[in-house]
Design a protein around this motif. Sequence first.
Motif, PDB file in Angstrom:
ATOM      1  N   TYR A 184       0.910  -0.992   0.462  1.00  0.00           N
ATOM      2  CA  TYR A 184      -0.486  -0.131  -0.167  1.00  0.00           C
ATOM      3  C   TYR A 184       0.989   1.410  -0.092  1.00  0.00           C
ATOM      4  O   TYR A 184       1.707   1.354   0.534  1.00  0.00           O
ATOM      5  CB  TYR A 184      -0.932  -0.433   1.260  1.00  0.00           C
ATOM      6  CG  TYR A 184      -1.703   1.060   1.496  1.00  0.00           C
ATOM      7  CD1 TYR A 184      -2.777   1.587   0.729  1.00  0.00           C
ATOM      8  CD2 TYR A 184      -1.248   1.885   2.414  1.00  0.00           C
ATOM      9  CE1 TYR A 184      -3.981   2.620   1.209  1.00  0.00           C
ATOM     10  CE2 TYR A 184      -2.642   2.773   2.988  1.00  0.00           C
ATOM     11  CZ  TYR A 184      -3.092   2.957   2.105  1.00  0.00           C
ATOM     12  OH  TYR A 184      -4.395   4.357   1.868  1.00  0.00           O
TER      13      TYR A 184
ATOM     14  N   SER B 127      -1.193  -4.498  -3.083  1.00  0.00           N
ATOM     15  CA  SER B 127      -2.007  -3.287  -3.337  1.00  0.00           C
ATOM     16  C   SER B 127      -1.758  -3.366  -5.625  1.00  0.00           C
ATOM     17  O   SER B 127      -1.105  -3.667  -6.055  1.00  0.00           O
ATOM     18  CB  SER B 127      -1.624  -1.792  -3.223  1.00  0.00           C
ATOM     19  OG  SER B 127      -2.468  -1.916  -1.739  1.00  0.00           O
TER      20      SER B 127
ATOM     21  N   TRP C 174      -7.526  -6.555   2.753  1.00  0.00           N
ATOM     22  CA  TRP C 174      -8.300  -6.905   0.717  1.00  0.00           C
ATOM     23  C   TRP C 174      -9.489  -8.161   0.906  1.00  0.00           C
ATOM     24  O   TRP C 174     -10.452  -8.603   0.979  1.00  0.00           O
ATOM     25  CB  TRP C 174      -7.401  -8.052  -0.175  1.00  0.00           C
ATOM     26  CG  TRP C 174      -8.012  -7.782  -0.862  1.00  0.00           C
ATOM     27  CD1 TRP C 174      -8.159  -7.142  -2.154  1.00  0.00           C
ATOM     28  CD2 TRP C 174      -8.151  -9.237  -1.926  1.00  0.00           C
ATOM     29  NE1 TRP C 174      -8.566  -8.121  -3.782  1.00  0.00           N
ATOM     30  CE2 TRP C 174      -8.937  -9.122  -3.181  1.00  0.00           C
ATOM     31  CE3 TRP C 174      -7.906 -11.018  -1.179  1.00  0.00           C
ATOM     32  CZ2 TRP C 174      -8.984 -10.171  -3.921  1.00  0.00           C
ATOM     33  CZ3 TRP C 174      -8.815 -11.495  -2.003  1.00  0.00           C
ATOM     34  CH2 TRP C 174      -8.800 -11.524  -3.577  1.00  0.00           C
TER      35      TRP C 174
END
Length: 386
Positions: A102, A149, A177
């Motif tokens: 991320y 990501s 997720w």
Amino acid sequence: MHLPTKIVQAGRDPAKHDGVVAPPITRGSTVLLPDAATLIKGAVKDYGLEGHAVQEALAAVLAEIEGGTGAVLLPSGLSACTLPFLALLQHGDHVLVTDSVYRPTRRLCQGLLKRMGVTTTFYRPGIGAEIEALLQPSTKLIWIESPGSLTFEVEDVPALTAVARAHNVLTAIDNTWSAGVYFKPFQHGVDLSIQAMTKYQSGGSDAFGGAVIGTDAKLLALIAGQAKELGLVCPPDDAWLILRGLRSMPLRLATQDAAARQIAQWLAGRPEITAVLHPAIPSYGGHALWARDFTGAGGLFSVELAGGSTARAHAFINALKLFGIGYSWGGYESLVIPGDPQIAQRALAQPERAGPLIRLQIGLESPEDLIADLAQALQVWGTTPD
Ligand SMILES: *Cc1c(COP(=O)(O)O)cnc(C)c1O
């Protein structure tokens, strides 16, 4: 009990709240104590920063979902990502972080951690047991995110944690997720699991929250102690919204998972799309690992356009009517972002792509409507000059 039952049952204590099922929002800084000795002893909750009934209930449900023994709540998903680094590392330490991390977690490594004297090596997503070669004597933590990501590489988590345990290195996973529902980090040897509750747990695109979940009391105490040092709290109003959303999260997640797979399959058959980066699609690289370790997917994936300029990719994005152009995901509404600006910041060389990458979050709209919207936007893309 099955997970939906646990999510409904956990953290409830109506006798404490006039019999009502949902704990109240307690807005309180000062906590009055019975006498001076109790205050000085500090054994009981003595300040509102520690949270009240609603935060306690929320933490209990989150721990239950992942099979943890406790959860530390934070004001955002990003602060939950930040906390393990700050709590577990010191000057001179080294961390291994997936290169498909991320983006704000990458910024933390390149900013605050670097200034603290902590060095980061970004490892190739999907590296598995080969991560052993990247260990240094000072390596203290392996940071996992699976799937990654934007590019959704699935990690061989048991292989990573086996190496980590053999070398006394801790592991943490950003498990947002899967919402903690479709992947169980503690069954695969991970020490800490991170959730951005802003996403599926809330489901409303109207609250911020994060959590660090664990099974080891000492480790959780370190995380909680660091949060206290920094004065971080998950505010009661946000905690209440998230707990409200969380009780029905399995329904939303299952609906979004099914819709996303239907849409991903449809996109995979379109000539304008050269790749669908969705772990549940059999043609995708990480599919076998996903099928081994996950029980579901959720609503977030990417697609690769069959060539074309950035301007053309933007024409496709701008033509979508039901997909909002914006960050975040896990809410009830569909979203779209271009993926390449973030991927461009990665440390390692990226595989050749036929065209721009687009990330889609599938919300709770009917998939037929979303497919019709995507079809007309792909037509716009097809007729836009490069
Ligand atoms: C959104 C997100 C976060 C951070 O959540 P915020 O509450 O927005 O700070 C962390 N990790 C992942 C994978 C995310 O998608």
